[in-house]
Design an enzyme around this catalytic site. Structure first.
Site, PDB file in Angstrom:
ATOM      1  N   ARG A  16       0.988  -1.148   0.027  1.00  0.00           N
ATOM      2  CA  ARG A  16      -0.209   0.215  -0.005  1.00  0.00           C
ATOM      3  C   ARG A  16       1.014   1.170   0.033  1.00  0.00           C
ATOM      4  NH1 ARG A  16      -4.153   0.243   4.706  1.00  0.00           N
ATOM      5  NH2 ARG A  16      -3.061  -1.823   5.631  1.00  0.00           N
ATOM      6  N   GLY A  86       4.162 -16.047   5.709  1.00  0.00           N
ATOM      7  CA  GLY A  86       3.522 -15.189   7.112  1.00  0.00           C
ATOM      8  C   GLY A  86       4.557 -15.244   8.059  1.00  0.00           C
ATOM      9  N   GLY A 109       9.076  -4.132  11.953  1.00  0.00           N
ATOM     10  CA  GLY A 109      10.017  -3.021  11.750  1.00  0.00           C
ATOM     11  C   GLY A 109       9.349  -1.761  11.193  1.00  0.00           C
ATOM     12  N   GLY A 145      -5.277  -9.293  14.647  1.00  0.00           N
ATOM     13  CA  GLY A 145      -5.652 -10.291  15.289  1.00  0.00           C
ATOM     14  C   GLY A 145      -6.262 -10.106  16.903  1.00  0.00           C
ATOM     15  N   GLU A 159      -6.823 -14.307  14.042  1.00  0.00           N
ATOM     16  CA  GLU A 159      -6.551 -13.419  12.931  1.00  0.00           C
ATOM     17  C   GLU A 159      -8.104 -12.929  12.455  1.00  0.00           C
ATOM     18  OE1 GLU A 159      -3.817 -11.946  12.152  1.00  0.00           O
ATOM     19  OE2 GLU A 159      -3.222 -13.096  13.937  1.00  0.00           O
ATOM     20  N   LYS A 360      29.424  30.807   2.698  1.00  0.00           N
ATOM     21  CA  LYS A 360      29.928  29.202   2.625  1.00  0.00           C
ATOM     22  C   LYS A 360      31.236  29.257   3.048  1.00  0.00           C
ATOM     23  CE  LYS A 360      32.236  27.389  -0.245  1.00  0.00           C
ATOM     24  NZ  LYS A 360      33.043  26.779  -1.433  1.00  0.00           N
ATOM     25  N   ASN A 386      32.391  45.907   6.559  1.00  0.00           N
ATOM     26  CA  ASN A 386      31.050  46.161   6.051  1.00  0.00           C
ATOM     27  C   ASN A 386      31.356  45.979   4.499  1.00  0.00           C
ATOM     28  OD1 ASN A 386      28.798  47.672   4.939  1.00  0.00           O
ATOM     29  ND2 ASN A 386      28.624  48.819   6.750  1.00  0.00           N
ATOM     30  N   GLY A 432      33.009  51.360  -5.041  1.00  0.00           N
ATOM     31  CA  GLY A 432      32.042  50.605  -5.529  1.00  0.00           C
ATOM     32  C   GLY A 432      32.137  50.084  -7.049  1.00  0.00           C
ATOM     33  N   ARG A 449      38.233  50.324 -11.870  1.00  0.00           N
ATOM     34  CA  ARG A 449      37.011  50.124 -12.627  1.00  0.00           C
ATOM     35  C   ARG A 449      37.292  51.201 -13.687  1.00  0.00           C
ATOM     36  NH1 ARG A 449      33.791  53.075  -7.936  1.00  0.00           N
ATOM     37  NH2 ARG A 449      34.159  55.243  -8.719  1.00  0.00           N
TER      38      ARG A 449
HETATM   39  C1  UD1 Z   1       0.015  -9.467  12.321  1.00  0.00           C
HETATM   40  C2  UD1 Z   1      -0.766 -10.420  13.223  1.00  0.00           C
HETATM   41  C3  UD1 Z   1      -1.748  -9.865  13.923  1.00  0.00           C
HETATM   42  C4  UD1 Z   1      -1.529  -8.549  14.517  1.00  0.00           C
HETATM   43  C5  UD1 Z   1      -0.825  -7.289  13.378  1.00  0.00           C
HETATM   44  C6  UD1 Z   1      -0.429  -6.283  14.015  1.00  0.00           C
HETATM   45  C7  UD1 Z   1       0.178 -12.543  12.471  1.00  0.00           C
HETATM   46  C8  UD1 Z   1      -0.592 -13.576  11.804  1.00  0.00           C
HETATM   47  N1  UD1 Z   1      -0.911 -11.616  12.592  1.00  0.00           N
HETATM   48  O1  UD1 Z   1      -0.998  -9.257  11.138  1.00  0.00           O
HETATM   49  O2  UD1 Z   1      -2.356 -10.208  14.895  1.00  0.00           O
HETATM   50  O3  UD1 Z   1      -2.790  -7.737  14.835  1.00  0.00           O
HETATM   51  O4  UD1 Z   1       0.219  -8.079  13.081  1.00  0.00           O
HETATM   52  O5  UD1 Z   1       0.186  -5.183  12.974  1.00  0.00           O
HETATM   53  O6  UD1 Z   1       1.184 -12.470  12.926  1.00  0.00           O
HETATM   54  N2  UD1 Z   1       6.272 -10.095   7.799  1.00  0.00           N
HETATM   55  C9  UD1 Z   1       7.277 -10.655   7.242  1.00  0.00           C
HETATM   56  N3  UD1 Z   1       7.204 -11.814   6.645  1.00  0.00           N
HETATM   57  C10 UD1 Z   1       6.073 -12.313   6.279  1.00  0.00           C
HETATM   58  C11 UD1 Z   1       4.942 -11.767   6.800  1.00  0.00           C
HETATM   59  C12 UD1 Z   1       5.110 -10.601   7.498  1.00  0.00           C
HETATM   60  O7  UD1 Z   1       8.558 -10.242   7.446  1.00  0.00           O
HETATM   61  O8  UD1 Z   1       6.021 -13.568   5.622  1.00  0.00           O
HETATM   62  C13 UD1 Z   1       6.349  -8.788   8.345  1.00  0.00           C
HETATM   63  C14 UD1 Z   1       5.793  -7.758   7.789  1.00  0.00           C
HETATM   64  O9  UD1 Z   1       7.007  -7.038   7.110  1.00  0.00           O
HETATM   65  C15 UD1 Z   1       5.467  -7.047   9.032  1.00  0.00           C
HETATM   66  C16 UD1 Z   1       5.289  -7.880   9.977  1.00  0.00           C
HETATM   67  O10 UD1 Z   1       5.711  -9.069   9.781  1.00  0.00           O
HETATM   68  O11 UD1 Z   1       6.793  -6.017   9.595  1.00  0.00           O
HETATM   69  C17 UD1 Z   1       3.709  -7.915  10.097  1.00  0.00           C
HETATM   70  O12 UD1 Z   1       3.081  -8.507   8.986  1.00  0.00           O
HETATM   71  P1  UD1 Z   1       1.600  -7.845   8.580  1.00  0.00           P
HETATM   72  O13 UD1 Z   1       1.267  -8.453   7.123  1.00  0.00           O
HETATM   73  O14 UD1 Z   1       1.605  -6.082   8.549  1.00  0.00           O
HETATM   74  O15 UD1 Z   1       0.755  -8.204   9.611  1.00  0.00           O
HETATM   75  P2  UD1 Z   1      -0.460  -9.230   9.704  1.00  0.00           P
HETATM   76  O16 UD1 Z   1       0.236 -10.844   9.423  1.00  0.00           O
HETATM   77  O17 UD1 Z   1      -1.579  -8.732   8.950  1.00  0.00           O
END
Ligand code: UD1
Ligand code: CA
Length: 468
Positions: A16, A86, A109, A145, A159, A360, A386, A432, A449
């Site tokens: 997004r 995930g 992060g 979640g 979730e 500068k 001046n 000047g 000048r």
């Molecule tokens: C997750 C939680 C959810 C919580 C929410 C808070 C899970 C399954 N769900 O939601 O309960 O309310 O965060 O923000 O954990 N990321 C990876 N690798 C992946 C997927 C995600 O590094 O495969 C990282 C993303 O970059 C991000 C963080 O994990 O920094 C969370 O991912 P995001 O997709 O925002 O969270 P959800 O899974 O929707």
């Protein structure tokens, strides 16, 4: 107390944001989101920081390595997650780097405003034996979640996409932060399946496992929602930026700084203010800026990497950028409006710099003035000089930068060119319109000048009369 090992999730795509830049490298208050997270972790003195990278991994890892180097941190490691299946799958990638004897603290992060104290209370709640979750009550919990409780006791996280209509009514949500004994974490991660609405390995499924194993799940509630807000879109980034700046402005105002409008105030770095500092609207401070007692900053100034002495006034629309060399201004100076001070500008007390004057890599002694339309570069200017309107130092010969020295009490007229290297002797005057190419002796008047010629009875050309 067991050692803390930190896992920071930064592999996600950030769809997004609609940007080429990986999400965690977008900037808040002039600093990458991920760098803010690193700053918050620092006071915990963790044994190790493992970053989960995936999307834009090369770029993210290079950035983290750079910050770690600058901060003298030798404890940074990376675990690549490709493809991204995930949050549970993400943490699985870090497992080989997590010693069994520690506590793992997991962070997102893209949640930049988390506070060290909150992370510490999460680690304390874990206490080397429990699963501690950071939760928050969200007015609109859509997408998060949900925390399922039986009485007070946390039972599981469901979730949003897997939740029933009744469960979706729950406002307490998981923030993405947890602390967990590493040995238990590893055991539970090994049991994850992707049998859910999104076909992902959910980290949050370990909560049900912890309950099943009787490990004890503790929920710590975040006091401030802003602290756990993530960035998913440019709008959310801007909202968090304003929240951060408001927080900063409030803290400064509590310390006595008079900010005309806290909603129109931006610090992207550090701003130190002595007593009775006033800052008008729409000012931006970057890098490291120090304002002495009674300094007043006019509207619409941008000030970066500068030290400004007591009682100095910076008039509106002034741009000061010290970059790495810095800009230093003494006490009681008047700068602007529309002045531009560049790296290495070093102005003593009571210096006056007026509109459309650029300085500068030059020092100016006490009480010297350049009030209009001038350039002073690679120069040493003495006291009480001046410097006339429209005059410049010609400091660049096309290959090299050359020095100009203007000694004390010199008066440079208007529209002069001082061709460097050149020295104007003490107390001298330059007429000047002069182009000065040779050093001048102290106390002399130098004029270089074309001599004025006045022709009497000279007739200006006239247009022929229009035919009627
Ligand atoms: C997750 C939680 C959810 C919580 C929410 C808070 C899970 C399954 N769900 O939601 O309960 O309310 O965060 O923000 O954990 N990321 C990876 N690798 C992946 C997927 C995600 O590094 O495969 C990282 C993303 O970059 C991000 C963080 O994990 O920094 C969370 O991912 P995001 O997709 O925002 O969270 P959800 O899974 O929707
Ligand atoms: Ca997701």
């Amino acid at each position: 107390m067991s050692s803390i090992d930190v896992v920071i999730m930064a592999a996600g795509k950030g769809t997004r944001m609609k940007s080429r830049l990986p999400k965690v490298l977008h900037r808040l208050a002039g600093r990458a989101l991920l760098a803010h997270v690193m700053d918050s972790v620092k006071p915990l003195a963790a044994r190790k920081l493992v970053f989960i990278t995936g999307n834009g991994a090369d770029e993210v890892e290079a950035a983290v390595t750079g910050w770690a180097h600058a901060a003298g941190l030798q404890t940074v490691a990376f675990a690549r997650q490709e493809p991204q299946l995930g949050t549970g799958h993400a943490v699985q990638q870090a497992v080989p780097q997590l010693p069994d004897d520690g506590t793992t603290l997991i962070l997102n992060g893209d949640v930049p405003l988390i506070q060290p104290g909150t992370l510490q209370s999460l680690v304390d709640a874990c206490d080397g034996k429990h699963l501690a979750l950071l939760t928050v009550d969200m007015p609109d919990p859509t997408g998060y979640g949900r925390i399922l409780r039986k009485g007070e006791a946390v039972q599981a996280i469901v979730e949003h996409k897997d939740a029933s209509a009744v469960q979706r009514e729950i406002h307490e949500v998981y923030t993405g932060f947890m602390a967990v004994p590493s040995a238990m974490l590893k055991r539970w991660l090994g049991q994850l399946t992707n049998d859910n609405a999104q076909g992902e390995y959910y980290l949050t499924d370990i909560v049900g496992m912890a309950v099943h194993d009787g490990a004890g799940v503790v929920a710590v509630k975040a006091a401030d929602k802003v602290e756990v807000d993530g960035v998913n879109s440019p709008l959310q980034l801007a909202e968090l930026e304003r929240a951060y700046q408001l927080r900063k402005a409030r803290a400064m105002m509590e310390a006595g700084v008079r900010i005309a409008d806290p909603a129109r105030f931006d610090v992207r770095g550090s701003l130190d203010c002595a007593q009775d500092v006033e800052i008008d609207v729409n000012c931006i401070f970057e890098g490291s800026v120090t304002l002495g007692e009674g300094v007043r900053i006019g509207a619409n100034c941008v000030i970066a990497n500068a030290t400004i002495g007591a009682g100095t006034r910076i008039h509106p629309f002034t741009h000061i950028d010290g970059e790495s060399a810095g800009v230093a201004i003494g006490a009681g100076a008047l700068i602007g409006p529309f002045a531009r001070l560049r790296p290495g500008a070093n102005l003593a007390a009571d210096v006056h710099i007026g509109n459309f004057v650029e300085i500068k890599n030059a020092t100016m002694g006490q009480g010297s003035k350049a009030n209009h339309l001038a350039y002073i570069g690679d120069s040493t200017v003495g006291e009480r000089v001046n410097y006339g309107a429209g005059s410049i130092t010609a400091n660049y010969d096309g290959a090299n930068k050359r020095q100009t020295v203007i000694e004390d009490d010199v008066h440079i007229g208007s529209n002069c060119v001082l061709v460097a290297p050149v020295r104007i002797g003490r107390g001298g005057t330059v007429g000047g319109g002069s182009t000065i190419t040779k050093d001048t002796e102290p106390g002399t008047l130098s004029v270089a000048r074309g001599k004025q010629v006045s022709i009497s009875n000279w007739k200006r050309p006239t247009k022929p009369p229009k035919p009627s």
